[in-house]
Design a protein around this motif. Structure first.
Motif, short mmCIF file in Angstrom:
data_model
loop_
_atom_site.label_atom_id
_atom_site.label_comp_id
_atom_site.label_asym_id
_atom_site.label_seq_id
_atom_site.Cartn_x
_atom_site.Cartn_y
_atom_site.Cartn_z
N PHE A 128 46.00 53.60 59.62
CA PHE A 128 47.37 53.41 60.41
C PHE A 128 46.78 54.43 61.59
O PHE A 128 46.01 55.60 62.08
CB PHE A 128 48.72 54.16 59.75
N PRO A 129 47.71 54.18 63.10
CA PRO A 129 48.33 53.27 63.25
C PRO A 129 47.71 51.77 63.75
O PRO A 129 47.10 51.61 63.89
CB PRO A 129 49.21 53.62 64.64
N ASP A 146 53.43 52.85 62.10
CA ASP A 146 52.89 54.18 62.20
C ASP A 146 52.37 55.11 60.67
O ASP A 146 51.59 56.23 60.84
CB ASP A 146 53.45 54.96 63.10
N GLY A 147 52.78 54.27 59.44
CA GLY A 147 53.08 54.60 58.24
C GLY A 147 53.38 54.00 57.75
O GLY A 147 54.31 53.54 58.16
N LEU A 260 49.55 44.28 71.77
CA LEU A 260 48.37 45.56 71.42
C LEU A 260 48.69 45.84 73.03
O LEU A 260 48.58 47.39 73.31
CB LEU A 260 47.34 44.57 71.51
N LYS A 261 48.81 45.72 74.25
CA LYS A 261 48.78 46.22 74.80
C LYS A 261 49.51 46.96 75.63
O LYS A 261 49.68 48.33 75.77
CB LYS A 261 49.17 44.84 76.47
N GLN A 262 50.98 46.87 75.25
CA GLN A 262 52.22 47.32 75.49
C GLN A 262 52.50 48.87 74.43
O GLN A 262 52.45 49.81 74.61
CB GLN A 262 53.78 46.86 74.56
N THR A 263 51.39 48.53 72.84
CA THR A 263 51.48 49.81 72.31
C THR A 263 50.35 50.39 72.73
O THR A 263 50.11 51.75 72.18
CB THR A 263 51.13 49.63 70.68
N LYS A 266 44.27 49.56 68.68
CA LYS A 266 43.91 48.03 69.26
C LYS A 266 43.43 47.42 67.35
O LYS A 266 42.40 46.93 67.03
CB LYS A 266 42.10 48.87 69.28
N ARG A 267 44.08 47.92 66.51
CA ARG A 267 44.56 47.01 65.58
C ARG A 267 45.20 46.12 65.25
O ARG A 267 46.25 46.66 65.36
CB ARG A 267 44.31 48.13 64.38
#
Ligand code: KG4
Ligand code: ZN
Length: 342
Positions: A128-129, A146-147, A260-263, A266-267
């Motif tokens: 996570f995240p 996030d978990g 992915l860009k917004q947050t 990278k996973r």
């Protein structure tokens, strides 16, 4: 700690046992696909009745597979939503009753949380995240995770789910229900660029999806081809399947990139029935390589519905002391963001 997991939300009866030390030690599955095939979709009443028939034998088979008896089970997890109400009631009633009889705790699990956590059963689980793309027959969602139980919905389908669009387009092409995997096989022989389908909702900001227009686009293309060819040649079917799959995969990839860009994460995790799709896996692997990130997914047998993901999610929650009271409750509609964090 050993947890029995029971999944009956739709047309698969799954029974599995997860062991805290050894991992998954039993995994039994019965699919009802043949039962519903003549109807072109799942018949809820037939589904419920078949879950009743199959649960006890699958439970016995799971205990035998793990070389255990009932007294070795420390808790029971079951899918209590979302899904078909009758089907959910069968699994929930059996599971809750077993836990009562065995005097162990029980926990109701959210089906999509099961899918979301399924990649954790693999050897190299994601930390996570991460961003999760959940693509099943009933849901298409992008979630920030996030978990366990800490889910933020970033976007979802405003009409058909990705799997539903696969199934409806497959039906148009004369394939049996559920046709997602068969459509993907047909697309292997497709000619690139003969048809180009739109990438819905990618021309505006946001992370929601809409797939119902693609099915209509496929139907219109099919009718046009039939007008020109008289009948639908195998090659034309394959070409339509190719264009449809390419459009869905490309649309999902564009939205994943945005999420992915917004947050800033990278996973990426992909889960749910459509995550078995090879083209989707390959495209997302390439995307994550470009972005310097990593993509995680369950092995194919844990992409579609199964008991293992429910046993595992149940283990994580029961381990933290969460449990259900004695009432048998199901939630056919249930937002994952309502879950409690672990
Ligand atoms: O997660 P799942 O087993 O059930 C739900 O929770 O809905 O997903 C089933 C969906 C079906 O729509 C099926 O056609 C689709 O997953 N599916 C696929 C593939 N394998 C299963 N779609 C595209 N490509 C596949 N290889
Ligand atoms: Zn599912």
């Amino acid at each position: 700690m050993r947890i029995l997991g029971i999944e009956t939300s739709c047309d698969e009866t799954g029974v599995a046992i997860y062991d805290e030390e050894k991992g998954l030690i039993a995994n039994q599955l019965h699919t009802q696909i043949a039962l519903h095939a003549d109807y072109g979709g799942v018949v809820p009443e037939l589904a419920s009745r078949d879950h009743i028939r199959k649960l006890a034998p699958l439970l016995q088979a799971a205990l035998q597979e793990a070389n255990l008896t009932a007294k070795d089970i420390d808790g029971v997890a079951y899918t209590c939503g979302p899904g078909l109400v009758g089907a959910l009631l069968v699994g929930s009633t059996v599971a809750r009753s077993l836990a009562y009889a065995w005097n162990v705790p029980a926990i109701g699990i959210h089906h999509m949380e099961g899918h979301l956590l399924a990649p954790m059963l693999e050897e190299n689980p994601p930390h996570f995240p991460f961003v999760a793309l959940l693509v099943s027959g009933g849901h298409t969602q992008l979630v920030r995770v996030d978990g366990v139980g800490r889910y933020e919905l970033l976007g979802e389908s405003i009409d058909d789910a990705a799997g539903e669009a696969f199934d409806k387009t497959a039906k148009l092409l004369g394939l049996d229900y559920p046709g997602g995997a068969a459509l993907a096989r047909l697309a292997l022989n497709g000619t690139p660029n003969r048809f180009v389908f739109p990438r819905p909702m990618t021309d505006r900001p946001g992370l929601d999806f809409s797939f119902s227009g693609l099915k209509t686009f496929a139907a219109n293309t099919l009718h046009q081809v039939m007008k020109e060819e008289g009948e639908l040649a195998e090659q034309s079917k394959a070409d339509i399947a190719y264009a449809f799959q390419e459009a869905v995969v490309d649309t999902l990839a564009i939205k994943c990139k945005r999420a992915l860009k917004q947050t800033g994460l990278k996973r990426l995790v992909i889960a749910g029935g459509v995550s078995a799709n090879k083209q989707l896996r390959q495209t997302l692997a390439e995307l994550m390589q470009q972005l310097g990130g990593q993509v995680f997914y369950p092995q194919p047998q844990f992409c579609t519905d199964n008991g293992a993901m429910i046993a595992y999610a149940g283990f994580l929650r029961l381990k933290q002391g969460q449990q259900q009271d004695l009432a048998i409750e199901v939630r056919p509609r249930w937002a994952m963001t309502e879950l409690t964090a672990v």
